[in-house]
Design an enzyme around this catalytic site. Structure first.
Site, short mmCIF file in Angstrom:
data_model
loop_
_atom_site.label_atom_id
_atom_site.label_comp_id
_atom_site.label_asym_id
_atom_site.label_seq_id
_atom_site.Cartn_x
_atom_site.Cartn_y
_atom_site.Cartn_z
N THR A 44 19.70 137.02 52.22
CA THR A 44 20.08 137.48 50.88
C THR A 44 21.08 138.62 50.95
OG1 THR A 44 17.90 136.85 50.05
CG2 THR A 44 19.21 138.32 48.68
N TYR A 107 15.68 127.95 41.81
CA TYR A 107 16.13 127.30 40.58
C TYR A 107 15.36 126.03 40.23
CZ TYR A 107 19.01 125.62 36.74
OH TYR A 107 19.43 125.19 35.52
N TYR A 133 10.08 132.41 53.76
CA TYR A 133 10.58 133.60 53.05
C TYR A 133 10.24 133.45 51.57
CZ TYR A 133 14.23 136.87 51.28
OH TYR A 133 14.93 137.87 50.65
N ARG A 138 13.62 136.78 42.98
CA ARG A 138 14.98 136.27 43.04
C ARG A 138 15.05 134.76 42.86
NH1 ARG A 138 18.78 140.40 45.65
NH2 ARG A 138 20.31 138.82 45.08
N LYS A 161 8.22 135.99 55.83
CA LYS A 161 8.70 137.22 55.23
C LYS A 161 8.14 137.24 53.81
CE LYS A 161 12.86 139.62 53.59
NZ LYS A 161 14.33 139.56 53.45
N ILE A 203 11.56 142.84 57.68
CA ILE A 203 12.95 142.43 57.51
C ILE A 203 13.53 143.31 56.41
CG2 ILE A 203 14.50 140.55 56.89
CD1 ILE A 203 12.54 138.63 58.19
#
Length: 292
Positions: A44, A107, A133, A138, A161, A203
């Site tokens: 990201t 999405y 992840y 987000r 993560k 991370i």
């Protein structure tokens, strides 16, 4: 085993948005010199959403080449299309990455069964260590602890993560997975607490600007040195907070520009840090001794 402070590396660009390969190479050397334990390329923070496929592959290839085996390189290869994620992961393996980091599909909002099948398909298609992840803030897609636990038994899936900052959720995962499954933080402010609970690293966005301090924080927390880890984290809290004064990676890229490591480039729809927030960011960097 990949553990410790893993920087979510930014992708340097010139003011017009072209990739700055010289700055990228210098950032890699900076992190190795400062004690970063692993580099995440094109996550990201690396603006994976606005790099085209050839750029994505090339950033990973160049980071792997620059690192030259000195520390692990984790390639961001997630996508909201399973076939695309398989292609990205295959290319990362071919470039020599040590592992891949795969964000939940964004999405299209898959079900928990869809998430399981997505990750299982990638793991079965590409023989490289893979790290899940989860960052629902987000992606609008939340991978629940029970799905993580289920996926933890799939060959090639070695960790997660977990970027929600929810320590109770992290505890559920830790209690449900094998001891060698890597539960990594993706939330700088609470990372030391997750590591004290048994997490294996972080991370980090903050590690872009404070790699030495974040490496030390991870060492302390993973060694169970709770008081020292908390004290160091408290010192870094102004930077942790400043890194999200606008959407990541806007603040961290501006911070690295202020520190003289990269140019101002960032790709639309992201824009350089707003003038109204620059003094706040500078003050945080100065408070932590990162800016004169």
């Amino acid at each position: 085993m990949i553990t410790g402070s893993m920087v979510a590396l930014v992708t340097p660009m010139d003011p017009e948005g072209a990739l700055d390969w010289d700055a990228l190479a210098k950032l890699v050397e900076f992190h190795i010199e400062q004690g970063t334990d692993a580099i995440v390329a094109v996550g990201t923070s690396g603006e994976s959403a606005t790099l085209n496929v050839s750029e994505h592959h090339e950033v990973i290839r160049r980071v792997v080449r620059q690192v030259n085996g000195r520390i692990p390189v984790i390639a961001g290869t997630g996508a909201n299309c399973t076939r695309e994620a398989i292609d990205l992961t295959t290319n990362a393996k071919g470039a020599g990455a040590d592992a891949c980091l795969l964000v939940t599909p964004y999405y299209n909002k898959p079900t928990q069964e869809g998430l399981y099948q997505h990750y299982k398909a990638i793991a079965e298609a590409v023989d490289i260590p893979q790290i899940l992840y989860n960052v629902p803030g987000r992606t609008a897609c939340d991978m629940l602890p029970e799905t993580v636990i289920r996926l933890s038994t799939v060959k090639n899936i070695i960790g997660i993560k977990e970027a929600t900052g929810n320590l109770e959720r992290a505890r559920q995962i830790l209690e449900g997975v094998a001891s060698d499954f890597l539960v990594l933080s993706g939330d700088d402010a609470s990372a030391y607490q997750l590591m004290l609970m048994g997490g294996k690293g972080n991370i980090s966005v903050t590690a872009n600007v404070a790699p030495k301090q974040m490496a030390q924080l991870c060492r302390l927390a993973m060694a169970g040195e709770a008081d020292q880890a908390k004290a160091l984290n408290d010192q870094l809290m102004p930077v942790h907070n400043a890194m999200f004064i606008e959407s990541n990676p806007i603040p961290v890229k501006w911070a690295l520009h202020e520190m003289g490591y990269i140019n101002t480039g960032i790709r639309l729809p992201l824009t350089p840090l707003g003038v109204q927030n620059r003094a706040t960011l500078q003050a945080a960097l100065r408070q932590c001794g990162l800016l004169a």
